[in-house]
Design a protein around this motif. Structure first.
Motif, PDB file in Angstrom:
ATOM      1  N   VAL A  69      -0.549   3.888 -13.155  1.00  0.00           N
ATOM      2  CA  VAL A  69      -0.251   5.176 -12.512  1.00  0.00           C
ATOM      3  C   VAL A  69       0.099   6.234 -13.559  1.00  0.00           C
ATOM      4  O   VAL A  69       0.195   7.422 -13.236  1.00  0.00           O
ATOM      5  CB  VAL A  69       0.922   5.047 -11.519  1.00  0.00           C
ATOM      6  N   PHE A  74      -2.240  12.015 -12.017  1.00  0.00           N
ATOM      7  CA  PHE A  74      -1.603  11.413 -10.842  1.00  0.00           C
ATOM      8  C   PHE A  74      -0.935  12.503 -10.008  1.00  0.00           C
ATOM      9  O   PHE A  74      -0.220  13.354 -10.537  1.00  0.00           O
ATOM     10  CB  PHE A  74      -0.585  10.367 -11.290  1.00  0.00           C
ATOM     11  N   SER A  86       5.124   7.447 -10.915  1.00  0.00           N
ATOM     12  CA  SER A  86       4.043   7.799 -11.840  1.00  0.00           C
ATOM     13  C   SER A  86       4.257   7.252 -13.242  1.00  0.00           C
ATOM     14  O   SER A  86       3.703   7.770 -14.208  1.00  0.00           O
ATOM     15  CB  SER A  86       3.890   9.327 -11.906  1.00  0.00           C
ATOM     16  N   ASP A 287      -3.284   5.457  -5.829  1.00  0.00           N
ATOM     17  CA  ASP A 287      -4.150   5.763  -6.967  1.00  0.00           C
ATOM     18  C   ASP A 287      -3.723   5.010  -8.219  1.00  0.00           C
ATOM     19  O   ASP A 287      -2.525   4.848  -8.491  1.00  0.00           O
ATOM     20  CB  ASP A 287      -4.122   7.257  -7.272  1.00  0.00           C
ATOM     21  N   ARG A 288      -4.725   4.584  -8.980  1.00  0.00           N
ATOM     22  CA  ARG A 288      -4.522   4.010 -10.300  1.00  0.00           C
ATOM     23  C   ARG A 288      -5.591   4.565 -11.239  1.00  0.00           C
ATOM     24  O   ARG A 288      -6.606   5.111 -10.789  1.00  0.00           O
ATOM     25  CB  ARG A 288      -4.627   2.470 -10.259  1.00  0.00           C
ATOM     26  N   TYR A 289      -5.391   4.381 -12.555  1.00  0.00           N
ATOM     27  CA  TYR A 289      -6.351   4.830 -13.558  1.00  0.00           C
ATOM     28  C   TYR A 289      -6.611   3.676 -14.523  1.00  0.00           C
ATOM     29  O   TYR A 289      -5.669   3.006 -14.970  1.00  0.00           O
ATOM     30  CB  TYR A 289      -5.828   6.058 -14.309  1.00  0.00           C
TER      31      TYR A 289
END
Length: 405
Positions: A69, A74, A86, A287-289
């Motif tokens: 995160v 984010f 985050s 959400d993730r990256y």
């Protein structure tokens, strides 16, 4: 594995045809198609990958080293700066632990049971004589606000103000997720929240949760405490309000299942709540990256790619939940949903949210005889990130003598 040289539209035709509007209004048919044909799909409308199967959703949420995160894109980081929501690793633990400690199961029961019961009694008692109400605005929302205000110690801030703050935050997160520019309202709301939190922390004997977070050996700065307090508003108000409303929506929309719960509330009400969370989680996506090029579900995710996990999609995975679109209060594995996320970012307020929802449902089913939807169009859950019905108009028999649930 898919050919990495193929254009995304050719490799992921279901994802390429997906729209934000479809995901906001009624995402479940689309999520079913994606899960069946493209469980990890590229959605141009979202600018990233969408994961819809439960096993892959678990993998992404569990592996913070590969899917983080901690990225400036984010949504909450863009609004609030660094917070427990985050950050990953040691920084995440530093932010999360001071706030999570009081919300462990035993502490939650001891600290909040009497308060929640009293607040529910106050709110329901005020409604009983009318025979009609809009339960989101008159019951679910006020309860969630009161509990968060109590938890944070923001005693000097009225409920309407707190609801306006979190409303701005929710709208801004939804806009960012949909690729729209957020309005300036969130900045003003955050400035007012910051002033209230700083005042509470500075006042002797007030806001023990916030004060303790700021005064630990590795204490958080005032700005960090404010950011984490705003995050608690997301989890403690909007998603709890949504959890309550979605449970009421499912029960009132299915008289057969509601009758089962009425006949065996102790045995079936907890399962009904879990089943509602499975079918329509109040927080629909997380959400993730990607931190490196990573294979996932037959595709190669590139370093830096957005990987969006569909909690709603995972909850209706037929590989785990047979007949997944059916509301079944007796479903044996309903609690295997991922509505509170998973891994290091599992929602530590889950026990409190369940306490609020069960207490409120017990009260309305026992004290509002003949509770039923009001005439008119049936409400539906709506929202890209945070899903709940916009209203929940109901009626009951005010002259009837309430019976035991």
């Amino acid at each position: 594995m898919s050919d990495p040289e193929s254009p995304p539209a050719d490799r992921f035709p279901v994802g390429a045809a997906s729209t934000v509007a479809e995901l906001e209004h009624d995402p479940h048919p689309l999520l079913a198609r994606l899960r069946a044909h493209e469980p990890v799909s590229w959605l141009p409308a979202l600018g990233g990958w969408l994961v819809t199967s439960r096993d892959l959703a678990l993998r992404v949420m569990r592996d913070a080293a590969a899917f983080t995160v901690d990225d400036p894109r984010f949504s909450t980081a863009r609004l609030l700066g660094p917070s427990m929501l985050s950050l990953d690793g040691r920084a995440h633990a530093r932010h999360r632990e001071p706030f999570a400690r009081p919300f462990r199961p035993a502490q939650t029961r001891e600290r909040f049971t009497a308060f929640v019961e009293a607040e529910v009694d106050r709110l329901v008692t005020a409604l009983v004589p009318a025979g009609r109400a809009e339960l989101r605005g008159e019951l679910a929302g006020p309860l969630a606000v009161a509990v968060v205000a109590e938890a944070l110690g923001l005693e000097g801030v009225d409920a309407a103000t707190i609801r306006s703050w979190y409303g701005e935050f929710v709208d801004a997160v939804s806009d960012i997720t949909a690729g729209r520019a957020p309005s300036g309202g969130a900045d003003e709301a955050y400035a007012r929240l910051r002033a209230s939190v700083e005042e509470a922390v500075a006042a002797p004997g007030s806001a023990p949760l916030l004060t303790e977070a700021a005064r630990q050996e590795e204490g958080l700065t005032a700005a960090e405490v404010v950011a984490d307090a705003a995050v608690l508003m997301f989890g403690g108000i909007d998603t709890t309000e949504g959890m309550i409303c979605n449970a009421l929506l499912h029960l009132l929309g299915d008289p057969e299942q509601l009758d089962l719960v009425r006949r065996d509330p102790a045995g079936l009400l907890p399962g009904a709540i879990e089943e509602s969370l499975r079918l329509e989680p109040a927080a629909s996506v997380v959400d993730r990256y990607a931190t490196a090029d990573t294979p996932l579900g037959g595709v190669r995710v590139r370093k830096g790619d957005l990987v969006r996990v569909s909690i709603a999609g995972a909850g209706r995975d037929p590989a785990v939940f047979p007949d997944p679109d059916r509301f079944d209060v007796r479903r044996a594995n309903a609690a295997e949903h991922l509505a509170f996320a998973h891994g290091p970012h599992f929602c530590f307020g889950a026990h409190l949210a369940r306490l609020e929802t069960r207490t409120l449902l017990e009260a309305v089913l026992a004290r509002l005889p003949g509770l039923r939807p009001a005439p008119g169009p049936a409400p539906q859950a709506h929202g890209l990130v945070f899903r709940k019905p916009p209203y929940l108009h109901v009626r009951w028999e005010p002259s009837a003598r309430p019976r035991d649930l």
